[in-house]
Motif scaffolding. Structure first.
Motif, PDB file in Angstrom:
ATOM      1  N   ARG A 117      36.056  42.236  41.426  1.00  0.00           N
ATOM      2  CA  ARG A 117      37.258  41.398  41.352  1.00  0.00           C
ATOM      3  C   ARG A 117      37.091  40.305  40.284  1.00  0.00           C
ATOM      4  O   ARG A 117      38.017  40.011  39.524  1.00  0.00           O
ATOM      5  N   CYS A 120      37.584  41.873  36.913  1.00  0.00           N
ATOM      6  CA  CYS A 120      39.001  42.107  36.614  1.00  0.00           C
ATOM      7  C   CYS A 120      39.684  40.817  36.173  1.00  0.00           C
ATOM      8  O   CYS A 120      40.505  40.806  35.251  1.00  0.00           O
ATOM      9  N   ILE A 127      43.978  41.438  40.224  1.00  0.00           N
ATOM     10  CA  ILE A 127      42.822  41.427  41.122  1.00  0.00           C
ATOM     11  C   ILE A 127      43.210  41.796  42.547  1.00  0.00           C
ATOM     12  O   ILE A 127      42.369  41.726  43.457  1.00  0.00           O
ATOM     13  N   ARG A 131      38.786  47.976  46.327  1.00  0.00           N
ATOM     14  CA  ARG A 131      37.809  48.148  45.258  1.00  0.00           C
ATOM     15  C   ARG A 131      38.156  49.369  44.408  1.00  0.00           C
ATOM     16  O   ARG A 131      37.980  49.355  43.180  1.00  0.00           O
ATOM     17  N   LEU A 134      40.788  48.436  41.923  1.00  0.00           N
ATOM     18  CA  LEU A 134      40.242  47.600  40.847  1.00  0.00           C
ATOM     19  C   LEU A 134      39.467  48.432  39.837  1.00  0.00           C
ATOM     20  O   LEU A 134      39.599  48.248  38.613  1.00  0.00           O
TER      21      LEU A 134
END
Length: 834
Positions: A117, A120, A127, A131, A134
């Motif tokens: 995060r 990102c 964000i 997961r 992302l």
């Protein structure tokens, strides 16, 4: 050879200036390390490194690796990292050494969601989400060079880590502190700076190293013959290697030859140089010809060479990563060089002590010196000169001290699991140790209390009663058999083998009347194991099954194999394990073998030593070692296994009381320590159950009070048990007896236990009713979608996840990252990100 990516220092790679056009990458190693030492000394005179004129800053022209003086060719060594910046004109080299987006994604998938995060956010990417979301967004934006650089520096760090070369014993010969990302170039720089190129190199990207190094020196190809492969890459050789029928002997590894060639190694005498894959990465090779780079093809290396010695060294270095990574570059390399020196000194001393103690000549330790080739040798004592030329009286030659008879810490190496090998030379030698024999005789004394605790190490608890079945001529107890097999597993792992051992008490539950499903007894990654050891027990006899999923080999071993037509005596076990093999690796034919198919397999012609045979079979088969024991060795091996257990396991809170080299062991031998006893339980559960291995049969007698209780009362009691111990308690209760099994397998019981756990970790009253209706729901038992796994797992979906233990919450997940899969690894392996 391998790279430690987590050993990095802060470095702005963009600030590295390009060297002059005529720079060839040669570095003065003595000048560089002297400048590093001088900076360390001069720090006392300056307030900060910024004001220190002697500070060493990383640059392409003055950044040398460390190579021992006896190892390097000269004081000028290679570091050609500046060529990583230039676009390579060698297409093959560029393809082999580049860090691809897919490789970055694989490393990114191993990071925690918080790290992903933050990355990102740094790349101006949304964000929000799981997961998986992302990582998918990062992958889509990886086409941008700016995003790629940010991901690379976040995962790898600014510098490129440590490139390290070690010998099989763990001595560090060379270390290079990379300024940029790893490539085969780094190891080629080190090897080309050596005085003598090793005959065998082990690397996780063997083909890339051989290709790059041979392109660097086209006039005198370093890795030959066959570009570092073990034999000519013909279709016939590749096919034979796949079938396990190809063996390439390198006899000069054991006894040197004299070829007379200039490139011959001075120790082996051979001018052949090979690059092989380590055991953990040999399956990753995409080229079919790379099967000719496997260690298992060489009989002299198979079962002996520890190809994971570098990973073991990095594991020891993890505790240093935090403070090293926060240091300046020059301090980082200085401290790392000091740590390596200390590591080499300790490892060398331990190796010398082990070699000399096996011959009872520890008094010669102080006379060790180095030969012209840098080898450790015993110095020759000087003899007085004869003649009339000398008028000076010669000093008397000191007489050698008598052999050391006192046992001490130096004896620990004799039975250390990392030093033991499946060969007679390892287990049949060790010298005479009076304290050790005294302690073993104490443990095997039948006149002493049988409930005295000898070992309590984690889940392993062994009393004198257990040891008597191993050390004396008795039927081996399955509890001590489990302990021996755990030791076999650890020894195999130290040799780079990925092994799983089934508990001895589980296989009998696969037989009627329980007829349990055997597949849940195996790990979800069973197909990736080098060996699955399945010890089998029937009334009065032990046997063994060794499954090798990577080779599709199913081996049934019975010490009485000559008495059976098919070499194995229990048909139900054979049928069960055949079905398990097909479920683990569906499709294709498994190669089935028995004792009749294995050359030189020792057999039990008399006695009750089937348990010891089973343990020895598992050790030798796992490491692919030739068998060199027989039935006449059983009495010695029984006592030897007792010594291995006593000197490697402890009594928690009391130390290694029965290891003769420890202070506790010496005090125990002198009778200064009181024994530790196991307090018997006041109650015993009694029910009808199938026959279990020796010493683990259910007690006979009157029915106990708990079994007379109504089922709903027992169910409530078991809910409390599961709350205290977590989900593993369900399996333990199910294996106790048939009645317990029927209770804990009821859906109502599982639902009540799960809701009781949820209520212990969540305050539902403070949450909206919609939240409660959505997430307070029972879990299901699902089967993993990944065809190579197909394992059963606890499927909670989105919501609260834990292990069922009261008050223990692993986390809350608003979405399910990998629905239908038991783990992230299975999701990735099944192409989840494609």
């Amino acid at each position: 050879m391998d790279l430690h990516r987590k050993g990095v220092f802060k470095l702005a790679v963009s600030e590295l200036k390009a060297p002059p056009e005529d720079f060839n990458g040669k570095q003065d190693i003595e000048r560089f390390w002297e400048s590093v030492h001088f900076e360390m000394l001069s720090r006392a005179f300056f307030q900060s490194s910024a004001k220190n004129p002697f500070a060493v800053q990383p640059n392409y022209q003055h950044w040398a690796p460390w190579i021992g003086s006896e190892t390097r060719r000269s004081d000028y060594v290679l570091n050609t990292e500046f060529q990583k910046v230039k676009p390579s004109t060698l297409t093959a080299e560029a393809e082999l050494s580049s860090v691809t987006e897919d490789r970055l994604i694989d490393e990114l998938a191993k990071q925690k969601v918080g790290v992903v995060r933050k990355l990102c956010k740094a790349c101006n990417i949304d964000i929000n989400g799981s997961r998986l979301d992302l990582i998918t967004r990062l992958r889509d934006n990886m086409r941008s060079r700016q995003t790629y650089d940010k991901v690379f520096h976040s995962i790898w760090g600014a510098s490129g880590g440590w490139s390290v070369i070690l010998c099989p014993h763990g001595i560090v010969y060379s270390i290079k502190f990379n300024l940029r990302a790893e490539s085969p170039r780094d190891f080629a720089d080190l090897l080309l700076s050596w005085k003598h190129l090793p005959n065998v190199c082990i690397y996780d990207f063997a083909r890339g190293l051989a290709t790059h190094t041979n392109l660097r020196v086209p006039g005198q190809v370093p890795f030959k013959p066959y570009e570092g492969r073990l034999c000519e890459p013909t279709d016939a050789n590749v096919s034979a290697a796949k079938d396990g029928k190809l063996h390439v002997s390198l006899p000069w590894l054991h006894e040197g030859v004299h070829s007379g060639e200039a490139t011959a190694h001075p120790i082996t005498g051979s001018s052949e140089h090979y690059v092989l894959y380590d055991r953990f990465h040999e399956k990753n090779a995409s080229d079919p010809k790379d099967i000719l780079r496997r260690i298992q093809l060489v009989p002299e290396l198979r079962g002996w060479l520890n190809s994971q010695v570098v990973e073991q060294f990095f594991a020891k270095m993890r505790k240093n990563n935090y403070f090293l990574n926060n240091m300046s570059p020059s301090t980082h390399v200085f401290m790392m060089r000091s740590i390596v020196h200390h590591h080499n000194t300790c490892t060398n001393t331990a190796l010398l002590e082990r070699q000399l103690s096996s011959g009872r000549q520890l008094q010669l330790l102080s006379t060790i010196t180095l030969s012209a080739l840098g080898q450790a040798v015993i110095a020759q004592q000087s003899q007085p000169k004869m003649g009339h030329e000398s008028a000076v009286e010669e000093e008397p030659v000191p007489q050698p001290k008598p052999p050391i008879t006192a046992c001490g810490q130096h004896c620990a190496v004799l039975t250390a699991l990392g030093n033991l090998r499946p060969c007679r030379a390892s287990w049949a030698t060790g010298g005479h140790h009076p304290v050790q024999e005294q302690l073993v005789s104490y443990v095997l004394d039948e006149s002493r209390p049988t409930n005295e605790i000898i070992v309590k190490d984690g889940p392993t608890c062994l009393t004198r009663e257990n040891f008597l079945t191993l050390g004396l001529n008795r039927e081996m107890d399955s509890v001590v058999g489990n302990a021996c097999l755990c030791v076999v597993k650890e020894m195999a792992q130290l040799q780079g083998k990925n092994v799983f051992v089934v508990d001895l008490h589980i296989p009998p539950t696969w037989l009627p009347p329980l007829s349990q499903d055997p597949l849940p007894s195996f790990p979800v990654d069973a197909t990736k194991k080098d060996a699955l050891i399945v010890p089998l027990w029937t009334q009065g006899h032990f046997s063994l099954c060794v499954m090798k999923p990577l080779q599709k080999r199913l081996i049934f071993l019975d010490s009485l194999y000559t008495q059976w037509e098919q070499g194995f005596g229990h048909k139900p076990y054979r049928s069960i394990l055949r079905a398990v093999a097909q479920r683990l690796v569906p499709g294709g034919q498994w190669k089935e073998e028995s004792g009749l198919d294995i050359e030189g397999l020792p057999q039990q012609s008399y006695g009750i030593d089937c348990g010891v045979f089973m343990v020895m079979y598992s050790w030798y088969m796992t490491l692919d070692a030739p068998f060199d024991f027989n039935v006449l060795d059983m009495a010695y091996l029984r006592r030897w296994w007792c010594k291995v257990l006593l000197e490697n396991l402890e009594i928690e809170g009391h130390g290694k009381r029965f290891a003769h080299f420890t202070t506790e062991g010496k005090r125990m031998g002198d009778g200064l320590l009181a024994p530790v006893f196991r307090v018997p339980r006041k109650r015993a559960l009694v029910t009808e159950a199938p026959s279990l291995p020796a010493k683990k049969k259910c007690c006979s007698g009157e029915t106990t009070a708990i079994l007379q209780l109504p089922d709903d009362i027992i169910s409530r009691i078991f809910v409390l048990v599961v709350l205290e111990d977590g989900d593993p308690a369900i399996l333990n209760l199910a294996l106790t007896c048939q009645k317990f099994h029927s209770i804990v397998c009821q859906p109502l019981f599982l639902e009540e236990a799960h809701f009781s756990w949820l209520d212990s970790v969540v305050e539902w009253k403070s949450l909206p009713p919609q939240h409660r209706d959505k997430y307070r729901r029972p879990y299901t038992i699902s089967q993993c979608r990944y065809m190579l796994c197909r394992g059963l797992y606890k499927d909670c979906g989105a919501g609260y996840k834990g292990n069922g233990q009261r008050g223990v919450l692993q986390g809350f997940y608003s979405t399910e990252d990998y629905p239908g899969y038991c783990s992230w690894d299975c999701f990735i392996n099944d192409g989840g990100l494609d």
